[in-house]
Design an enzyme around this catalytic site. Structure first.
Site, PDB file in Angstrom:
ATOM      1  CE  LYS A  78     -55.061 -38.158   4.700  1.00 17.20           C
ATOM      2  NZ  LYS A  78     -54.615 -36.792   4.888  1.00 17.20           N
ATOM      3  CG  ASP A  79     -54.307 -35.343   9.495  1.00 12.38           C
ATOM      4  OD1 ASP A  79     -53.585 -35.430   8.478  1.00 12.38           O
ATOM      5  OD2 ASP A  79     -55.442 -34.840   9.496  1.00 12.38           O
ATOM      6  NE  ARG A 126     -48.531 -40.664   0.604  1.00 14.51           N
ATOM      7  CZ  ARG A 126     -49.510 -40.861  -0.275  1.00 14.51           C
ATOM      8  NH1 ARG A 126     -49.321 -41.649  -1.323  1.00 14.51           N
ATOM      9  NH2 ARG A 126     -50.678 -40.281  -0.122  1.00 14.51           N
ATOM     10  NE  ARG A 127     -52.140 -37.931  -1.806  1.00 17.58           N
ATOM     11  CZ  ARG A 127     -52.941 -37.546  -0.828  1.00 17.58           C
ATOM     12  NH1 ARG A 127     -52.934 -36.281  -0.425  1.00 17.58           N
ATOM     13  NH2 ARG A 127     -53.749 -38.404  -0.239  1.00 17.58           N
ATOM     14  NE  ARG A 144     -51.476 -26.991   4.278  1.00 17.55           N
ATOM     15  CZ  ARG A 144     -51.271 -26.212   5.325  1.00 17.55           C
ATOM     16  NH1 ARG A 144     -50.204 -25.425   5.375  1.00 17.55           N
ATOM     17  NH2 ARG A 144     -52.126 -26.215   6.332  1.00 17.55           N
ATOM     18  NE  ARG A 150     -55.947 -29.680   0.261  1.00 17.88           N
ATOM     19  CZ  ARG A 150     -54.996 -30.530   0.593  1.00 17.88           C
ATOM     20  NH1 ARG A 150     -54.446 -31.301  -0.323  1.00 17.88           N
ATOM     21  NH2 ARG A 150     -54.583 -30.633   1.835  1.00 17.88           N
ATOM     22  CB  CYS A 239     -46.685 -34.025   7.737  1.00 14.66           C
ATOM     23  SG  CYS A 239     -47.929 -34.399   8.965  1.00 14.66           S
TER      24      CYS A 239
END
Length: 307
Positions: A78-79, A126-127, A144, A150, A239
């Site tokens: 996904k990156d 997106r989230r 981040r 996190r 992204c």
């Protein structure tokens, strides 16, 4: 045959690289890890959208591929940006882990559907947009850093919960912190979520390429990700663009669900196309054209004006 594996140094990135290393070792190949710091690792005080979405976690690894310092670079699929430079390519995708997002918290009773107000940390546009669509009563703060960073911010009280990919949480063995698994039908994930991608330069010797691919590539996952990445490529989503897509196998065919959501969560398009795996990329392109025609183009323009 000896393989130099380039990777970021976070615990999750190392897990991925060591996973590839184990697959190679199982096939009789020796390898070593080369740790490389990326822009995304260095700049933690700004959102990904503000840094610039292209290659934020990959550029430095790609530079080392071109220089021949490493044979392959290992990434979260996904990156990887949707369009790679012509001298680089993805040579393998590993079997995909469960692809959904999860709510992570020390308070296991938290749920997006309970109506209870709490603060969620995430750095994903997106989230954020999907939370505005499905749980507008919740406050979202930018969060981040790697998974451990996190979680430290969570424990410091900067938020009550985190929204993360199940794959990373599971691989780091934090399953006991999962308060809720979010449904794929609503929180459709980012393209490639759950799979590990192996990138190489076109100068990689063919015998190395074939050996690495034979030992690491999972063809059913590869067909799915080809469809997803073609969809993303047509939409030119990075992204910072809240585009989503997930392909799965239905019988002998690949079923691709993809869409786009406005930054404020008020407009969402989601459609599903199905086709044979041999036409996976065409499937992604056709779905993207359909989404753009039904209003996605306007949503994209609005997003780009705001970023």
């Amino acid at each position: 045959m000896h393989i130099k594996i380039g990777t970021r140094a976070s615990r999750l990135a190392l897990w991925q690289a060591e996973y590839i290393q184990q697959l190679l070792q199982n096939g009789g190949l020796t390898s070593e890890l080369v740790l490389i710091e990326t822009k995304g690792d260095q700049i933690l005080d700004r959102s990904l959208a503000k840094i610039g979405s292209k290659g934020v976690f990959t550029q430095e690894l790609e530079d080392q591929l071109r220089a021949g310092s490493i044979d392959i670079a290992v990434h979260s699929a996904k990156d990887l940006q949707s369009s790679l430079p012509s001298d680089l390519g993805i040579i393998a995708f590993t079997e995909r882990e469960q692809a959904n997002d999860v709510l992570v918290s020390r308070t296991k009773t938290l749920s997006l559907t309970s109506g209870q107000a709490f603060v969620i940390g995430t750095s994903s546009t997106r989230r954020v947009a999907m939370l505005k669509q499905y749980a507008p009563h919740l406050k979202v703060v930018d969060m981040r850093g790697n998974l451990q960073t996190r979680l430290r911010k969570l424990d410091e009280g900067q938020c009550d919960a985190l929204l993360l990919a199940y794959a990373g949480v599971h691989r780091m063995e934090y399953d006991d912190l999962i308060a809720e698994h979010l449904p794929l039908s609503e929180f459709t994930p980012a393209v490639g979520q759950g799979s590990v991608a192996i990138e190489a330069a076109d100068t990689l010797p063919i015998d190395k390429l074939e050996a690495i691919r034979r030992l690491t590539n999972h063809e059913p996952t590869e067909s799915c990700l080809k469809a997803e990445r073609a969809y993303l490529r047509r939409l030119e989503g990075g992204c910072s663009i809240p585009v989503f897509a997930l392909a799965t196998w239905v019988g002998e065919n690949v079923s691709l669900t993809g869409g786009i959501i406005s930054l404020d969560g008020t407009q969402m398009l989601r459609e599903t196309f199905t086709g044979p795996p041999a036409e996976a990329e065409q499937l992604g392109y056709q779905l993207a054209e359909h989404v753009l025609a039904m209003g996605g183009q306007g949503i994209l323009l609005s997003i780009r004006e705001q970023l």
